[in-house]
Design a protein around this motif. Structure first.
Motif, mmCIF file in Angstrom:
data_model
loop_
_atom_site.group_PDB
_atom_site.id
_atom_site.type_symbol
_atom_site.label_atom_id
_atom_site.label_comp_id
_atom_site.label_asym_id
_atom_site.label_seq_id
_atom_site.Cartn_x
_atom_site.Cartn_y
_atom_site.Cartn_z
ATOM 1 N N GLU A 263 0.854 -1.222 -0.202
ATOM 2 C CA GLU A 263 0.075 -0.240 -0.055
ATOM 3 C C GLU A 263 0.992 1.324 -0.022
ATOM 4 O OE1 GLU A 263 -3.734 0.431 1.837
ATOM 5 O OE2 GLU A 263 -3.743 -1.656 2.457
ATOM 6 N N LYS B 110 0.525 4.074 -2.961
ATOM 7 C CA LYS B 110 0.239 5.261 -2.759
ATOM 8 C C LYS B 110 1.136 6.371 -3.189
ATOM 9 C CE LYS B 110 -1.028 8.574 0.935
ATOM 10 N NZ LYS B 110 -1.095 8.772 2.672
ATOM 11 N N ASN C 235 -0.573 6.771 -6.775
ATOM 12 C CA ASN C 235 -1.543 7.378 -6.177
ATOM 13 C C ASN C 235 -2.801 6.497 -6.056
ATOM 14 O OD1 ASN C 235 -2.615 9.834 -4.913
ATOM 15 N ND2 ASN C 235 -3.611 10.234 -7.147
ATOM 16 N N THR D 131 -5.019 3.867 -3.379
ATOM 17 C CA THR D 131 -5.318 3.491 -2.162
ATOM 18 C C THR D 131 -6.045 2.349 -2.069
ATOM 19 O OG1 THR D 131 -6.660 5.356 -1.747
ATOM 20 C CG2 THR D 131 -4.339 5.768 -1.117
ATOM 21 N N SER D 132 -6.423 1.887 -0.770
ATOM 22 C CA SER D 132 -7.403 0.877 -0.928
ATOM 23 C C SER D 132 -8.833 1.218 -0.381
ATOM 24 C CB SER D 132 -6.882 -0.469 0.380
ATOM 25 O OG SER D 132 -6.753 0.347 1.794
ATOM 26 N N GLY E 237 -10.250 4.294 -1.003
ATOM 27 C CA GLY E 237 -9.542 4.328 -2.248
ATOM 28 C C GLY E 237 -10.096 3.434 -3.107
ATOM 29 N N LEU F 6 -0.550 5.817 6.027
ATOM 30 C CA LEU F 6 -1.492 4.924 5.462
ATOM 31 C C LEU F 6 -2.718 4.710 6.488
ATOM 32 C CD1 LEU F 6 0.714 2.289 3.860
ATOM 33 C CD2 LEU F 6 -0.601 3.688 2.523
#
Length: 330
Positions: free
Chosen positions: A151, A155, A159, A161-162, A167, A311
């Motif tokens: 992750e 990111k 760019n 995310t989860s 995300g 994160l």
């Protein structure tokens, strides 16, 4: 008078026997310990130590050594904090996360570095990491070492995310030994995989390497496994901790000096624990991505932990001062 003396002697004898039976220590020596590790190739030092009975060479005579196997870092850390185990190998992510949450633990050595691979399922429409938007990826646990590596890189570089932070990528968790079958069934599109399971996916042809170990965030510098014990032991029984770490060092040196025998031990032990027989070619391929070492660098851990905070795996910015104790390997 003789009867009184005899009574006192008998009473003292019974009391000493009861005292010895009432705990696991004699003259300050703990006579039984339990070591934990995972059935991952990053944890081969645990397998070798068990198979070659190496702790018997460093612990006081008569000490019984038990072993316990864990599916993930959270279960391991809970066992450590409750005293179910005295120490063992775990990913640095769970060790750091529990430490900043107040757990009284120490990292006293590394176990290995490397071994994390980002894999993409065949026919999932993933040619580059940019294609992971809208896809489902799997990691062993939320916030585990492999999850943070993946992750953080997504990111920072792409760019992405989860869904944990609203995300574009959907995140699920599961045991690495099942990733190949989940690729085959189409349940997941990508995986952040600890070896040897990445090599299993390669060998079975259900997926391909998207980002190899050398290109994964902290891929070759971050410990893939660390040896952890409680601060209670390092403070109150440093002699025991030194005996344990010495056994771990022997296991690591055995791997370095006898890689082929260590591979055989790993194959047999992983089969015993997971009921999955890995081929020699799979282990050979996985071995290339891993460096077995007990040396540890606190700065790398702090950098990794900062990323875990960025994160939102951690609620507060971490300060790892006091987590690493290198005195037992120096």
């Amino acid at each position: 008078m003789n009867k009184i003396v005899e009574f006192i002697f008998l009473f003292s004898l019974i009391a000493s026997v009861l005292a010895a039976c009432g705990n696991n220590e004699t003259d300050g020596e703990q006579k039984e310990i339990t070591i934990g590790y995972f059935p991952n190739i990053n944890h081969v030092a645990g397998m070798v130590a068990e198979e070659k009975n190496l702790y018997a060479e460093t612990l006081p005579d008569g000490t019984k050594v038990n072993y316990q196997y864990f599916p993930d870092g959270s279960a391991f850390m809970t066992a450590l904090e409750t005293g179910e185990i005295e120490g063992g190998l775990v990913g640095p992510g769970p060790a750091m996360n529990h430490f900043v949450s107040g757990a009284k633990v120490n990292i006293v050595a590394a176990g290995s570095t490397g071994g994390t691979v980002i894999m993409a399922r065949n026919n999932a429409g993933i040619e580059t990491p940019d294609d992971l938007a809208g896809k489902t990826f799997i990691s062993p646990r939320v916030g585990c070492t492999h999850d943070v590596q993946f992750e953080a890189q997504m990111k920072e570089e792409y760019n992405l995310t989860s869904d944990r932070v609203n995300g574009e990528m959907k995140h699920v968790t599961g045991k690495p030994a099942t990733y190949h079958s989940m690729f085959t069934s189409g349940k997941i599109d990508a995986a952040t995989v600890p070896e040897p399971w990445a090599s299993v996916i390669e060998a079975e042809g259900s997926g391909e390497v998207l980002i190899d170990t050398s290109e994964v965030a902290w891929g070759e510098s971050l410990p893939a496994a660390v040896f952890v014990t409680s601060q209670d032991l390092t403070k109150n029984n440093p002699e025991l901790v030194q005996h344990i770490v010495d056994g771990h060092k022997k296991a690591t040196e055995f791997i370095q000096e006898n890689p082929e025998e260590a591979k055989t031990i790993a194959i047999d032990k992983i089969n015993e624990i997971t009921d999955q027989k890995l081929s020699k070619s799979v282990i050979d391929n996985a071995w290339k991505r891993i460096d077995f070492t007990y040396n540890i660098e606190a700065d790398v851990l702090q950098d990794f932990s900062n990323a875990s905070y960025d994160l939102a795996f951690l609620k507060e910015k971490p300060d790892l001062k006091g987590l690493v104790d290198k005195s037992f390997i120096e």
